[in-house]
Structures are given as structure tokens and as C-alpha cells.
Design a protein around this motif. Sequence first.
Motif, PDB file in Angstrom:
ATOM      1  N   THR A 166       8.467  12.790   1.801  1.00 45.21           N
ATOM      2  CA  THR A 166       7.170  13.066   1.178  1.00 45.21           C
ATOM      3  C   THR A 166       6.208  12.103   0.762  1.00 45.21           C
ATOM      4  N   GLY A 167       6.557  11.052   1.275  1.00 48.02           N
ATOM      5  CA  GLY A 167       5.294  10.026   1.289  1.00 48.02           C
ATOM      6  C   GLY A 167       5.221   9.168  -0.090  1.00 48.02           C
ATOM      7  N   PHE A 168       4.171   8.808  -0.297  1.00 47.93           N
ATOM      8  CA  PHE A 168       3.805   7.529  -1.218  1.00 47.93           C
ATOM      9  C   PHE A 168       2.578   7.780  -2.191  1.00 47.93           C
TER      10      PHE A 168
ATOM     11  N   ASN B 188       0.857  -1.158  -0.100  1.00 50.17           N
ATOM     12  CA  ASN B 188      -0.098  -0.051   0.021  1.00 50.17           C
ATOM     13  C   ASN B 188       0.882   1.236  -0.194  1.00 50.17           C
ATOM     14  N   LEU B 189       2.030   0.878   0.546  1.00 53.19           N
ATOM     15  CA  LEU B 189       2.856   2.235   0.452  1.00 53.19           C
ATOM     16  C   LEU B 189       4.294   1.900   0.178  1.00 53.19           C
ATOM     17  N   SER B 190       4.121   1.604  -1.049  1.00 57.89           N
ATOM     18  CA  SER B 190       5.439   1.248  -1.824  1.00 57.89           C
ATOM     19  C   SER B 190       5.800   1.858  -3.084  1.00 57.89           C
TER      20      SER B 190
ATOM     21  N   ILE C 217      12.142  17.596   4.097  1.00 53.04           N
ATOM     22  CA  ILE C 217      10.765  18.063   3.765  1.00 53.04           C
ATOM     23  C   ILE C 217       9.832  16.886   4.029  1.00 53.04           C
ATOM     24  N   GLY C 218       8.748  17.255   4.688  1.00 50.74           N
ATOM     25  CA  GLY C 218       7.804  16.434   5.160  1.00 50.74           C
ATOM     26  C   GLY C 218       7.706  16.043   6.607  1.00 50.74           C
ATOM     27  N   THR C 219       6.598  15.995   7.043  1.00 45.47           N
ATOM     28  CA  THR C 219       6.205  15.746   8.632  1.00 45.47           C
ATOM     29  C   THR C 219       5.478  14.570   8.868  1.00 45.47           C
ATOM     30  N   GLY C 220       5.233  13.650   8.046  1.00 45.70           N
ATOM     31  CA  GLY C 220       4.376  12.456   8.484  1.00 45.70           C
ATOM     32  C   GLY C 220       5.192  11.699   9.158  1.00 45.70           C
ATOM     33  N   SER C 221       4.675  10.162   9.288  1.00 48.06           N
ATOM     34  CA  SER C 221       5.604   9.339  10.287  1.00 48.06           C
ATOM     35  C   SER C 221       6.976   9.283   9.898  1.00 48.06           C
ATOM     36  N   SER C 222       7.267   9.168   8.519  1.00 48.09           N
ATOM     37  CA  SER C 222       8.878   9.139   8.166  1.00 48.09           C
ATOM     38  C   SER C 222       9.591  10.234   8.677  1.00 48.09           C
ATOM     39  N   GLY C 223       9.094  11.600   8.419  1.00 44.44           N
ATOM     40  CA  GLY C 223       9.827  12.718   8.837  1.00 44.44           C
ATOM     41  C   GLY C 223       9.923  12.817  10.164  1.00 44.44           C
ATOM     42  N   VAL C 224       8.734  12.651  10.991  1.00 39.58           N
ATOM     43  CA  VAL C 224       8.916  12.729  12.379  1.00 39.58           C
ATOM     44  C   VAL C 224       9.686  11.648  13.106  1.00 39.58           C
ATOM     45  N   GLN C 225       9.931  10.279  12.439  1.00 39.14           N
ATOM     46  CA  GLN C 225      10.740   9.534  13.070  1.00 39.14           C
ATOM     47  C   GLN C 225      12.234   9.778  12.811  1.00 39.14           C
ATOM     48  N   SER C 226      12.698  10.278  11.569  1.00 40.94           N
ATOM     49  CA  SER C 226      13.951  10.561  11.314  1.00 40.94           C
ATOM     50  C   SER C 226      14.569  11.867  11.620  1.00 40.94           C
TER      51      SER C 226
ATOM     52  N   GLY D 171       7.978  26.879   8.307  1.00 41.70           N
ATOM     53  CA  GLY D 171       6.597  26.607   7.844  1.00 41.70           C
ATOM     54  C   GLY D 171       6.332  27.007   6.391  1.00 41.70           C
ATOM     55  N   ILE D 172       6.055  25.924   5.512  1.00 40.47           N
ATOM     56  CA  ILE D 172       6.077  26.381   4.092  1.00 40.47           C
ATOM     57  C   ILE D 172       4.444  25.991   3.664  1.00 40.47           C
ATOM     58  N   ARG D 173       3.541  26.320   4.526  1.00 43.91           N
ATOM     59  CA  ARG D 173       2.153  26.382   4.266  1.00 43.91           C
ATOM     60  C   ARG D 173       1.716  27.477   3.537  1.00 43.91           C
ATOM     61  N   SER D 174       1.940  28.779   4.114  1.00 38.26           N
ATOM     62  CA  SER D 174       1.513  29.961   3.483  1.00 38.26           C
ATOM     63  C   SER D 174       2.855  30.476   2.487  1.00 38.26           C
TER      64      SER D 174
ATOM     65  N   PHE E  94       8.701  12.065  -5.116  1.00 37.58           N
ATOM     66  CA  PHE E  94       9.194  13.131  -4.829  1.00 37.58           C
ATOM     67  C   PHE E  94       8.126  14.315  -5.268  1.00 37.58           C
ATOM     68  N   PRO E  95       8.205  15.405  -4.750  1.00 34.25           N
ATOM     69  CA  PRO E  95       7.142  16.489  -5.225  1.00 34.25           C
ATOM     70  C   PRO E  95       7.658  17.107  -6.320  1.00 34.25           C
ATOM     71  N   LYS E  96       6.537  17.314  -7.131  1.00 33.48           N
ATOM     72  CA  LYS E  96       6.873  17.936  -8.514  1.00 33.48           C
ATOM     73  C   LYS E  96       7.117  19.431  -8.191  1.00 33.48           C
TER      74      LYS E  96
HETATM   75  O1  N01 Z   1       4.312   9.905   4.345  1.00 36.11           O
HETATM   76  P1  N01 Z   1       3.058  11.033   4.673  1.00 36.11           P
HETATM   77  P2  N01 Z   1       5.170   9.418   5.452  1.00 36.11           P
HETATM   78  N1  N01 Z   1       5.717  20.016  -0.196  1.00 36.11           N
HETATM   79  O2  N01 Z   1       2.362  11.087   3.286  1.00 36.11           O
HETATM   80  C1  N01 Z   1       4.521  16.245   2.740  1.00 36.11           C
HETATM   81  C2  N01 Z   1       3.351   4.677   7.280  1.00 36.11           C
HETATM   82  N2  N01 Z   1       4.591   4.697   7.995  1.00 36.11           N
HETATM   83  O3  N01 Z   1       6.107   8.395   4.523  1.00 36.11           O
HETATM   84  O4  N01 Z   1       0.567  16.768   4.977  1.00 36.11           O
HETATM   85  C3  N01 Z   1       5.904  19.969   0.911  1.00 36.11           C
HETATM   86  O5  N01 Z   1       2.433  10.697   5.720  1.00 36.11           O
HETATM   87  C4  N01 Z   1       3.206  16.033   3.417  1.00 36.11           C
HETATM   88  O6  N01 Z   1       2.671  17.296   3.790  1.00 36.11           O
HETATM   89  P3  N01 Z   1       0.873  17.365   3.633  1.00 36.11           P
HETATM   90  C5  N01 Z   1       2.358   5.319   7.935  1.00 36.11           C
HETATM   91  O7  N01 Z   1       1.221   4.720   7.638  1.00 36.11           O
HETATM   92  C6  N01 Z   1       4.434   3.993   9.131  1.00 36.11           C
HETATM   93  O8  N01 Z   1       5.410   9.921   6.313  1.00 36.11           O
HETATM   94  O9  N01 Z   1       0.661  16.710   2.403  1.00 36.11           O
HETATM   95  N3  N01 Z   1       5.482  18.915   1.760  1.00 36.11           N
HETATM   96  C7  N01 Z   1       3.482  15.299   4.770  1.00 36.11           C
HETATM   97  O10 N01 Z   1       4.044  15.966   5.789  1.00 36.11           O
HETATM   98  C8  N01 Z   1       2.223   6.611   7.305  1.00 36.11           C
HETATM   99  O11 N01 Z   1       1.155   7.627   7.377  1.00 36.11           O
HETATM  100  C9  N01 Z   1       5.549   4.089   9.875  1.00 36.11           C
HETATM  101  O12 N01 Z   1       0.827  18.872   3.516  1.00 36.11           O
HETATM  102  C10 N01 Z   1       5.084  17.902   0.998  1.00 36.11           C
HETATM  103  C11 N01 Z   1       4.959  14.423   4.285  1.00 36.11           C
HETATM  104  O13 N01 Z   1       5.411  15.182   3.136  1.00 36.11           O
HETATM  105  C12 N01 Z   1       2.507   6.257   5.921  1.00 36.11           C
HETATM  106  O14 N01 Z   1       3.482   5.090   6.176  1.00 36.11           O
HETATM  107  C13 N01 Z   1       6.691   4.858   9.626  1.00 36.11           C
HETATM  108  C14 N01 Z   1       5.110  17.848  -0.087  1.00 36.11           C
HETATM  109  C15 N01 Z   1       4.403  12.985   3.944  1.00 36.11           C
HETATM  110  O15 N01 Z   1       3.652  12.328   4.727  1.00 36.11           O
HETATM  111  C16 N01 Z   1       3.253   7.379   4.973  1.00 36.11           C
HETATM  112  O16 N01 Z   1       3.974   8.121   5.996  1.00 36.11           O
HETATM  113  C17 N01 Z   1       6.721   5.464   8.141  1.00 36.11           C
HETATM  114  C18 N01 Z   1       5.402  19.048  -0.901  1.00 36.11           C
HETATM  115  N4  N01 Z   1       5.273  19.176  -2.031  1.00 36.11           N
HETATM  116  C19 N01 Z   1       5.448   5.318   7.542  1.00 36.11           C
HETATM  117  N5  N01 Z   1       4.522  16.784  -0.606  1.00 36.11           N
HETATM  118  C20 N01 Z   1       5.508   3.444  11.114  1.00 36.11           C
HETATM  119  O17 N01 Z   1       5.172   2.217  11.190  1.00 36.11           O
HETATM  120  C21 N01 Z   1       4.543  15.752   0.476  1.00 36.11           C
HETATM  121  N6  N01 Z   1       4.829  16.776   1.487  1.00 36.11           N
HETATM  122  C22 N01 Z   1       5.868   4.135  12.130  1.00 36.11           C
END
Ligand code: N01
Length: 537
Positions: free
Chosen positions: A382-384, A144-146, A184-193, A351-354, A150-152
Motif C-alpha cells: 500500500t505504499g509510502f 523519499n519512499l521510506s 492489497i495494492g497494485t503499484g510497483s511493489s504489488g505488481v512485482q510481488s 476490484g475494490i474501487r466501487s 498501512f491503510p487506516k
Molecule cells: O506504492 P504505490 P508502491 N485500499 O503508492 C493501494 C517505488 N518502487 O510501494 O492507487 C486499497 O505506488 C494503491 O491504490 P490507489 C516506485 O517509485 C520502485 O507500490 O491509491 N488499496 C496502490 O495500488 C513506486 O512508484 C520499485 O488507488 C490501497 C498501492 O496500494 C513507489 O516506490 C519497486 C489503499 C500503493 O501503490 C511506490 O510503490 C517498488 C487502500 N486503503 C517501489 N491504500 C522499483 O524500482 C493504498 N492502496 C521497481
Amino acid sequence: MTVMKKPDLDVIIIGAGVAGLYAIYRLRKQGLQVRAYEAGDGIGGTWFWNRYPGCRCDVESMEYSYAFDDNLQQEWKWPERYGTQPEILKYLNYVSQRFNVMRDVQLNTRVTAAHFDSGTNLWTITTEQGETVSAPFCIMATGNLSTPRFPKITGIDDYTGEKYHTGLWPKEGVDFTGKVTGVIGTGSSGVQSIPIIAKQAKHLFVFQRTANFSLPARNAPLEPEKERKHKEEYVERRKAAYSTPFGIAGYPPPDKFAAEATSAEREASYEAKWAEGGSISFLFAYKDLLLDKAANDTASDFVRAKIRSTVKDPKTAELLCPNDHPIGTKRLILDTDYFETYNRDNVTLVGIRSNPIERFTRSGLQLTDGKSYDLDAISFATGFDAMTGAMREIDIRTDKGADIREKWQDGPRTYLGIMVSGFPNMFMVTGPQSPGVKSQMILSCEWHVDFIAAAIEHMRGKGLTHIDAEGTAEDGWVEHNNQVADSTLYPLANSWYVGANIPGKPRIFMPYVGGVEAYTNKCKQVVDNGYEGFQMS
Ligand code: N01
């Protein structure tokens, strides 16, 4: 007379992660000839690719493992409460060796196409190397997350510094010592690393578009007594897990609505769960945290107060406080010292929201207001392209004109997240509209593989060769999936659950959030009713 080509295999499996490995084991036990095709040069899927610093599972290690073999679960020893990526990968390699799975895995093989021919009733896959392989059944164990993204953003290829994606991390690791680094990015991967990169880097700039809720994991070495007790109860616990929302037993379900408690009681309850660590326990504080916005606000406010009391600089603290979604409606993150990291002198939150990233330059990046940052290295967290990305990357079609990219152009449509109507004999493991990503993933993988194995066995027993999901059953399931999601707070968040992180991706709630218990009961009912909703011939 046409001579029918003999298929190469009984079942093609695409992917050798948690799902693919178990599928090999399970189907082989039924005497089927199977082979898994894996893009990586090792097995493990998610746990093979995501090698970023701090990568750790957010489900406790005693839960996050296979249940199919009792000896296996008794003999494996997890060192910590939450498994690290290297430890989980070690476990998966151990499982592969122990059950001699590797002989049916072909590594370094990316599948580019899968075509079904109704005349021969065969799927033929094509690999990047041009090899073709055919079988009557094909299983997408593609994860599911494979599909890392990278952002465009303009100029990304002009940047000459080091560039990494958390989901494609180099095997040899990365040393950020002495480097000015960006994440860049503060989802799970960003927050853990981030906490770990911060300890190495000369300076770390975190570019945050959206603040996220995160709870302390409270990771620690696994207590021997806890392990002993868990192992003693493994069989019952695994069984009980199917009667829970997330496929994890051992967390007492909530019995109260948030409004039934006084604010002091709520505070005490959240405080205890904050101290305990983990996300399920926290979300189980009250029955309605994911159903009622007012109830959820009480939990969201609690965590925001924790952030404000942890982060010393008030402006940074405010920027870190999530304010665009209710807690738990995006994957709730577990961290170790995430918010504390912003008290370090060498860490700056941007902060890059605004004020979004305008472009990458040769030496770093520039924001819309013209401010630029020179960076020796950038880590993209930046996720998947979640849930549908991996299958859409493969050219999946049938001779009757069905094409997965077309079929899913307005979002995924599946029956039970197991089959897609119009794509006969093709199964998915934890596909969209199943609880996969909202559950203990390994349990869901085992459930689906067992379901598929039983369906194939059922067909063979009756001399049947063709299975497809009925269009009406699929429509009903999609509608049910949407109704369940709409009865919760989940759709309020711009998350990868709805494809919001991929520009242009249709917005549809992709995981089934009715819970593992409701879902597995539905699957059982389907089987009891003679594979209701599936057409077999
Ligand atoms: O990805 P994410 P992830 N400019 O999509 C930002 C699993 N997982 O790899 O929220 C700037 O959550 C984006 O910002 P926004 C878990 O299920 C599990 O971290 O779109 N920023 C966000 O902050 C998890 O939920 C584990 O505004 C940009 C970040 O990148 C899932 O994988 C560990 C951007 C992406 O966050 C995905 O996690 C790791 C842009 N153009 C992952 N594009 C564990 O088991 C994206 N972002 C603990």
C-alpha cells in the motif's frame, strides 16, 4: 562568560541509504567529522527494507550505481539487466566496506528530533534511545519512499493472520506455500510481488483499487559484450546522463510528435519498445507523450490492448485496464509476467474501487457489499507517505519558531529541494521539488551531496558558518516547480507524486519534472552567481 559547547561532529547525517553513505565518503574527504544515524540494523535504506519477493530496480543495473569512483564501477559486476534487491544491497554493503564507511554509521538509531539553536549555530538531534548529538550542519538523507503506510481501515489490528508490508518485509522472507493469501495494492511493489506470491500461494486474491500501467521489464542475464562496452564508456555516459531528462544516457531522445507518425508507424514503434522492455525507451517513443493527452492516448491504448490480449478472462482484463490516468503520469511499472499471472487458476482479481474494503475481521476482510474473504496472510503493498513523510516524522524545529510540520502543512516548500527557508544549515538530499524520484536516484543523490559538500567548503573557505535559503528564492522555486508540473500531464494522476495515496495529505506536485538537465543547469547557475538564493553569513 558563557562557555560554548564544542559540537560533537561537523555534520550529522540522518539515514544510511544510498545518499547517506555517499555523504559520509564525500564529506570525510573534505576533512569533516561526520556520522550517519540509521534506524535499520543494516545500511542500504530502501534496499534494506524492501525485501518483498520480486523486488528489483526499474532502472538498468549498469546505470543504477555510484559514479564517484571509476575503479568501483569497473570492478563491480551486475549479473542481470535489472538489479534485484539482494544484489543491490550486496553492492551497497560492498561499497561501505570498500570505502570504510561503516565506522561512521550508527545503526539501530532512529532520530526523533532535530532542533537548531541560533545562539550556538548548532543542530542537536535526539535519538529514540535518548542520545543527543550536535553539529553545525545536518543532512537529511532520509529518503523519499521510506515511510511505509498501512491503510487506516477498521479492524486492521483485529486480523489474526500473518500481516506484512512490502516496505517492512521480514529479513528471513515469507513462505506463502499452501496459504490463502491476499495482496492489497497494485503499484510497483504489488505488481512485482504478485507473480511470485501467486506461484507459492494456495490461492491469491489481489485487491485492486486502481489499475496501473505496467510494461515488461524483459529482465535477463547481463550480456558480457553489453557490460564490456558500457564499462568502456562509463565516464562519458555518466557525464552525458546529466544532459538528459531522467539522468540516464543511452536512450535516443524522441524527435517526433505522436501526430507526425501514422497509426501503423506508432503501433510499430510501441511494439518495438514493448519487445525491448523498460520504461524510458517507451516514454521516449514520441516527444509529447507526457505533454499532450491525445498523444498519450495512443500509447495508453496500445498498452490496454496488450493487457486485453494477454489476460484470458475478458472481465479480469477489463478490470486490469487503467482508465483514470494517462500512461507515465504515475510511476510506470516494470514487471515480469504480471498480467499473465491472472491466467492462473489460483489467482483472483477483486476490484475494490466501487466496493471498498469495509473492515478487517479476525480471519480476513470484508468488502462493503458484505462479501468476506478468509485469508491466512495479507501482504500490504500500500505504499509510502512519500517525499515528505520521513522528515515530518522527525520533530524538526528551530529556536526561532520554525517547525517543519507547520511549514509544510499545505505541502512542501523548498529551494531546489536542497534547503527549506527558515531551517539554517539543514540540507536535504533529493528533497521535494528536486528531480530525485523522477531520475536515476543514485545520480541525483551524488549531485546533491556534491552540491552540499561544495557549499560547506565554500563557506569554510570564507569563514562563514550560517546558510539559509532566502524566502523569495524558495517562493520562486515552488512556483516554478508548480508551473513546470502544470505544463505536463503529470498532475492528472492521483499518485503519490501529489500525495493522493495518503488521506488528508495536501495535494501538491512534489517532484521537479523539468528534468535533470534543466535542474542541474539551474544549480550550476546558482553557484556561478555566488550561491544565488542562499544567504550565507
Ligand atoms: O506504492 P504505490 P508502491 N485500499 O503508492 C493501494 C517505488 N518502487 O510501494 O492507487 C486499497 O505506488 C494503491 O491504490 P490507489 C516506485 O517509485 C520502485 O507500490 O491509491 N488499496 C496502490 O495500488 C513506486 O512508484 C520499485 O488507488 C490501497 C498501492 O496500494 C513507489 O516506490 C519497486 C489503499 C500503493 O501503490 C511506490 O510503490 C517498488 C487502500 N486503503 C517501489 N491504500 C522499483 O524500482 C493504498 N492502496 C521497481
